[in-house]
Every structure is written in C-alpha cells, then in structure tokens.
Enzyme design. Structure first.
Site, short mmCIF file in Angstrom:
data_model
loop_
_atom_site.label_atom_id
_atom_site.label_comp_id
_atom_site.label_asym_id
_atom_site.label_seq_id
_atom_site.Cartn_x
_atom_site.Cartn_y
_atom_site.Cartn_z
N HIS A 171 69.31 -7.67 -64.49
CA HIS A 171 69.82 -8.28 -66.14
C HIS A 171 68.46 -8.75 -66.64
O HIS A 171 68.16 -8.97 -67.99
CB HIS A 171 70.35 -10.03 -65.72
N CYS A 224 80.50 -9.54 -61.79
CA CYS A 224 79.33 -9.85 -62.82
C CYS A 224 79.44 -11.22 -63.03
O CYS A 224 80.72 -11.02 -63.81
CB CYS A 224 78.07 -8.58 -63.77
N LEU A 225 79.24 -12.57 -63.14
CA LEU A 225 79.27 -13.91 -63.51
C LEU A 225 79.34 -13.72 -65.08
O LEU A 225 79.91 -14.22 -66.04
CB LEU A 225 78.72 -15.25 -63.46
N GLY A 263 73.88 -14.70 -57.07
CA GLY A 263 72.90 -14.35 -57.89
C GLY A 263 73.35 -15.19 -58.68
O GLY A 263 74.52 -14.98 -59.76
N HIS A 300 70.95 -5.88 -58.57
CA HIS A 300 71.53 -6.30 -60.06
C HIS A 300 71.04 -7.69 -60.51
O HIS A 300 70.75 -7.25 -62.00
CB HIS A 300 73.00 -6.73 -59.15
N GLU A 301 70.65 -8.04 -60.16
CA GLU A 301 70.19 -9.65 -61.09
C GLU A 301 68.71 -8.85 -61.73
O GLU A 301 67.82 -9.12 -62.69
CB GLU A 301 69.25 -10.43 -59.86
N GLN A 360 71.27 -15.12 -68.22
CA GLN A 360 73.07 -14.95 -68.37
C GLN A 360 72.80 -16.43 -68.86
O GLN A 360 74.69 -16.91 -68.72
CB GLN A 360 73.41 -15.04 -66.13
ZN LIG Z 1 75.50 -10.03 -62.72
#
Ligand SMILES: [Zn+2]
Length: 193
Positions: free
Chosen positions: A142, A96-97, A49, A138-139, A54
C-alpha cells in the site's frame, strides 16, 4: 482518537508512492495520533492491517494485527523496509478494506524481515512467517501504490464475499440455515487489511 474514512480503489491516494516520515517527526505527537486513529479505524472495520494511504495520508506507515483476537500481535511500522528471507512463496486468500467484499489468491513470500520504527520512534527488526508475513507484505505494498490484485497471477480466483464464503472460504461447510454470525469462524483469508 477518530475513525477515519477508508479510501476505496479508484482514489488516487491508493496509487501513489507514500513519502518517508522525516527522522525529526518519528517521535512526534502527530505520528502517535495517526497511529491511534489507524488502530481505531482498523478495529472499527474488523481489519487485520491498515496503511496510512488507505486513510488518505500519503506517508510510509502501516499497522498490522494478524490475530484480531490478540492485541500482542499489533505492530506499528514507520518507514518500513521488508526483506524476503527465502525465495519461497505461497498463494493464499487476501482481502482489502479498500476493495470491499472482494477476495483473491495472492502469492507472497513466506518469510520476511521487517525493519521499521515503532509509534515511540524506536527502531526495531522482526521476522515474520506465513500469515503475518503475508499481511505485512500487503500493507507494505500500500505504501508503494500497489494493491493485492496487482500481485495476483490468476484473476479467475477473484470472488465477491458471498460467493467466496460459499465456495472458497477455508473452513467447514456452513451449517444448514446458518446465519451471518458464522463469518466469525472464517479463517485468516477472510479478513481484510
Ligand atoms: Zn489493503
């Protein structure tokens, strides 16, 4: 298409509330181009995702692909609204990236409905449960400047990647002398988004 730089924790864009994409822009080539770049960037970093903030775009758009091996699970969500379908929550691992190589246990709703627009500007509504529901939550966070660590109720579960894979990863013990290739075997909780 381009691989975009992923913002890391500490960058202000990750803490801002992203802006709605105006109705007249929903079918624009700009949105399609951003979606293409998000897909390429997510794929480059083996994510499941990615949200526009991000990659330094403060707009309400994310993509998810809960099963990285199945492109049919790719979903584009523009101006998404998430609604829990039950009070039931479950704790599980997330990564998380934007917080590379860190894992933690996060409580999430187990069933949600996602109302959003797709990359063609068409409105849709879909229900997710379990892991897909987790990734969508989660997304969506963000887009509100919320990171998974903010949702954790027990910070003692925070773990760096090596230690997480060694002690916590939900899979059988690595074989003796196992190489990093075995990371492929790690289940859902080992993927970042
Ligand atoms: Zn994330």
């Amino acid at each position: 298409m381009a691989i975009l730089k992923v913002a890391q924790m500490g960058h202000p864009v990750l803490r801002q509330v992203a802006e709605e994409i105006p109705a007249k822009a929903l079918k624009s080539s700009d949105i399609k181009a951003l979606v293409d770049d998000l897909v390429e960037t997510m794929s480059e970093y083996a994510g499941i995702g990615l949200a526009a903030p991000q990659v330094h775009f403060g707009v309400r758009l994310f993509i998810i692909q809960p099963d990285p091996g199945d492109e049919s699970t790719l979903r584009v969500a523009v101006n998404p609204v998430l609604t829990p379908l039950s009070e039931e929550m479950e704790e599980s691992w997330e990564g998380c990236l934007s917080l590379p190589d860190i894992h933690g246990m996060v409580p999430r709703y187990m069933r949600i409905r996602l109302d959003a627009w797709d990359a063609s500007g068409e409105k849709y509504s879909v229900e997710f449960e379990n892991f897909a529901a987790r990734v969508a939550q989660h997304e969506a966070d963000h887009l509100d400047g919320v990171l998974f660590i903010d949702r954790m109720t027990n910070l003692s579960t925070l773990a760096y990647g090596d230690e997480w894979r060694r002690y916590h990863a939900p899979r059988p013990e690595p074989k003796e002398g196992g190489e990093d290739e075995e990371e492929e075997e790690i289940e859902e909780g080992g993927k970042s988004c």
